[in-house]
Design a protein around this motif. Structure first.
Motif, PDB file in Angstrom:
ATOM      1  N   GLY A  31       0.795  -1.218   0.000  1.00 10.92           N
ATOM      2  CA  GLY A  31       0.000   0.000   0.000  1.00 10.92           C
ATOM      3  C   GLY A  31       0.828   1.269   0.000  1.00 10.92           C
ATOM      4  N   GLY A  32       2.137   1.110   0.076  1.00 15.87           N
ATOM      5  CA  GLY A  32       3.034   2.265   0.020  1.00 15.87           C
ATOM      6  C   GLY A  32       3.604   2.719   1.349  1.00 15.87           C
ATOM      7  N   ASN A  33       3.232   2.068   2.428  1.00 17.20           N
ATOM      8  CA  ASN A  33       3.819   2.452   3.718  1.00 17.20           C
ATOM      9  C   ASN A  33       5.290   2.043   3.737  1.00 17.20           C
ATOM     10  OD1 ASN A  33       2.374  -0.150   3.673  1.00 17.20           O
ATOM     11  ND2 ASN A  33       3.350  -0.473   5.651  1.00 17.20           N
ATOM     12  N   THR A  34       6.119   2.894   4.330  1.00 20.22           N
ATOM     13  CA  THR A  34       7.566   2.687   4.285  1.00 20.22           C
ATOM     14  C   THR A  34       8.178   2.661   5.678  1.00 20.22           C
ATOM     15  OG1 THR A  34       7.942   5.063   4.067  1.00 20.22           O
ATOM     16  CG2 THR A  34       7.775   3.808   2.034  1.00 20.22           C
ATOM     17  N   ASN A  35       9.354   2.063   5.757  1.00 21.61           N
ATOM     18  CA  ASN A  35      10.134   2.062   6.988  1.00 21.61           C
ATOM     19  C   ASN A  35      11.594   2.167   6.583  1.00 21.61           C
ATOM     20  OD1 ASN A  35      10.730   1.870   9.733  1.00 21.61           O
ATOM     21  ND2 ASN A  35      10.971  -0.342   9.632  1.00 21.61           N
ATOM     22  N   TYR A  36      12.306   3.111   7.196  1.00 20.86           N
ATOM     23  CA  TYR A  36      13.707   3.351   6.869  1.00 20.86           C
ATOM     24  C   TYR A  36      14.582   3.176   8.091  1.00 20.86           C
ATOM     25  CZ  TYR A  36      12.104   5.719   2.594  1.00 20.86           C
ATOM     26  OH  TYR A  36      11.531   6.028   1.377  1.00 20.86           O
ATOM     27  N   ALA A  37      15.804   2.721   7.878  1.00 18.68           N
ATOM     28  CA  ALA A  37      16.797   2.786   8.930  1.00 18.68           C
ATOM     29  C   ALA A  37      17.110   4.251   9.213  1.00 18.68           C
ATOM     30  CB  ALA A  37      18.071   2.065   8.498  1.00 18.68           C
ATOM     31  N   ASN A  38      17.380   4.570  10.477  1.00 17.37           N
ATOM     32  CA  ASN A  38      17.672   5.959  10.838  1.00 17.37           C
ATOM     33  C   ASN A  38      18.856   6.510  10.048  1.00 17.37           C
ATOM     34  OD1 ASN A  38      15.606   6.190  12.719  1.00 17.37           O
ATOM     35  ND2 ASN A  38      16.877   5.441  14.400  1.00 17.37           N
ATOM     36  N   SER A  41      10.602   3.018  -3.322  1.00 23.20           N
ATOM     37  CA  SER A  41       9.334   3.076  -4.035  1.00 23.20           C
ATOM     38  C   SER A  41       9.111   1.723  -4.704  1.00 23.20           C
ATOM     39  CB  SER A  41       9.332   4.207  -5.068  1.00 23.20           C
ATOM     40  OG  SER A  41      10.361   4.009  -6.032  1.00 23.20           O
ATOM     41  N   ARG A  42       7.881   1.501  -5.130  1.00 25.21           N
ATOM     42  CA  ARG A  42       7.596   0.249  -5.823  1.00 25.21           C
ATOM     43  C   ARG A  42       6.554   0.486  -6.903  1.00 25.21           C
ATOM     44  NH1 ARG A  42       5.199  -4.052  -1.630  1.00 25.21           N
ATOM     45  NH2 ARG A  42       4.752  -5.238  -3.543  1.00 25.21           N
ATOM     46  N   ASP A  43       6.646  -0.307  -7.935  1.00 21.55           N
ATOM     47  CA  ASP A  43       5.688  -0.305  -9.032  1.00 21.55           C
ATOM     48  C   ASP A  43       5.022  -1.674  -9.006  1.00 21.55           C
ATOM     49  OD1 ASP A  43       4.377  -0.547 -11.485  1.00 21.55           O
ATOM     50  OD2 ASP A  43       5.821   0.728 -12.513  1.00 21.55           O
ATOM     51  N   VAL A  69      10.749  -3.046  -7.113  1.00 21.14           N
ATOM     52  CA  VAL A  69      11.017  -2.109  -6.034  1.00 21.14           C
ATOM     53  C   VAL A  69      12.312  -1.364  -6.369  1.00 21.14           C
ATOM     54  CG1 VAL A  69      12.259  -3.809  -4.617  1.00 21.14           C
ATOM     55  CG2 VAL A  69      11.223  -1.813  -3.532  1.00 21.14           C
ATOM     56  N   TYR A  70      12.336  -0.097  -6.001  1.00 18.56           N
ATOM     57  CA  TYR A  70      13.474   0.765  -6.288  1.00 18.56           C
ATOM     58  C   TYR A  70      14.004   1.372  -4.997  1.00 18.56           C
ATOM     59  CZ  TYR A  70      11.155   0.595 -10.843  1.00 18.56           C
ATOM     60  OH  TYR A  70      10.544   0.175 -11.991  1.00 18.56           O
ATOM     61  N   LEU A  71      15.294   1.668  -4.996  1.00 21.75           N
ATOM     62  CA  LEU A  71      15.892   2.405  -3.893  1.00 21.75           C
ATOM     63  C   LEU A  71      16.743   3.507  -4.492  1.00 21.75           C
ATOM     64  CD1 LEU A  71      16.110   2.509  -0.792  1.00 21.75           C
ATOM     65  CD2 LEU A  71      18.278   1.256  -1.012  1.00 21.75           C
ATOM     66  N   GLN A  72      16.256   4.733  -4.361  1.00 20.38           N
ATOM     67  CA  GLN A  72      17.023   5.900  -4.794  1.00 20.38           C
ATOM     68  C   GLN A  72      17.902   6.325  -3.646  1.00 20.38           C
ATOM     69  OE1 GLN A  72      17.161   7.514  -7.850  1.00 20.38           O
ATOM     70  NE2 GLN A  72      18.837   8.655  -6.909  1.00 20.38           N
TER      71      GLN A  72
END
Length: 113
Positions: free
Chosen positions: A52-59, A68-70, A76-79
């Motif tokens: 659904g687009g919810n994200t979690n990042y390392a600090n 992001s994902r399509d 899945v992409y990581l910019q």
């Protein structure tokens, strides 16, 4: 059969950018993302994203990396921007469906100072 195919790693100078891609086949995963393993250290979370687009990042990557994902392409992409030498690691694509988890083969990211 599930396959995760990564691309986009490489060598970049500090302050530079890279974009990682991971194309999945087989099923639509509820969670996709990236973990990384720096030299001599354990694998750690970089970023994950739900269907659904919810994200979690390392600090350590917040504000510099964007996941992001399509879903149509099951990719899945990581910019990664403003890269630092501490970001040097093997980056692994991760995907989960129910209790099952899958990993890509890993792609090397090296950031020179």
């Amino acid at each position: 059969q599930v396959q995760l195919v990564e691309s986009g790693g490489g060598l970049v100078q500090a302050g530079g950018s890279l974009r990682l891609s991971c194309a999945a086949s087989g099923i639509i995963f509820s969670v996709m993302g990236w973990y990384r393993q720096p030299p001599g250290k354990q694998r750690e979370l970089a970023a994950v994203i739900g269907i659904g687009g919810n994200t979690n990042y390392a600090n350590s990557v917040k504000g510099r990396f964007t996941i992001s994902r399509d879903n149509g392409k099951n990719t899945v992409y990581l910019q990664m921007n403003t890269l630092k030498p501490d970001d040097t690691a093997v980056y692994y694509c991760y995907a989960a469906y129910g209790v099952n988890t899958y990993w890509g083969q890993g792609t090397q990211v090296t950031v020179s100072s």
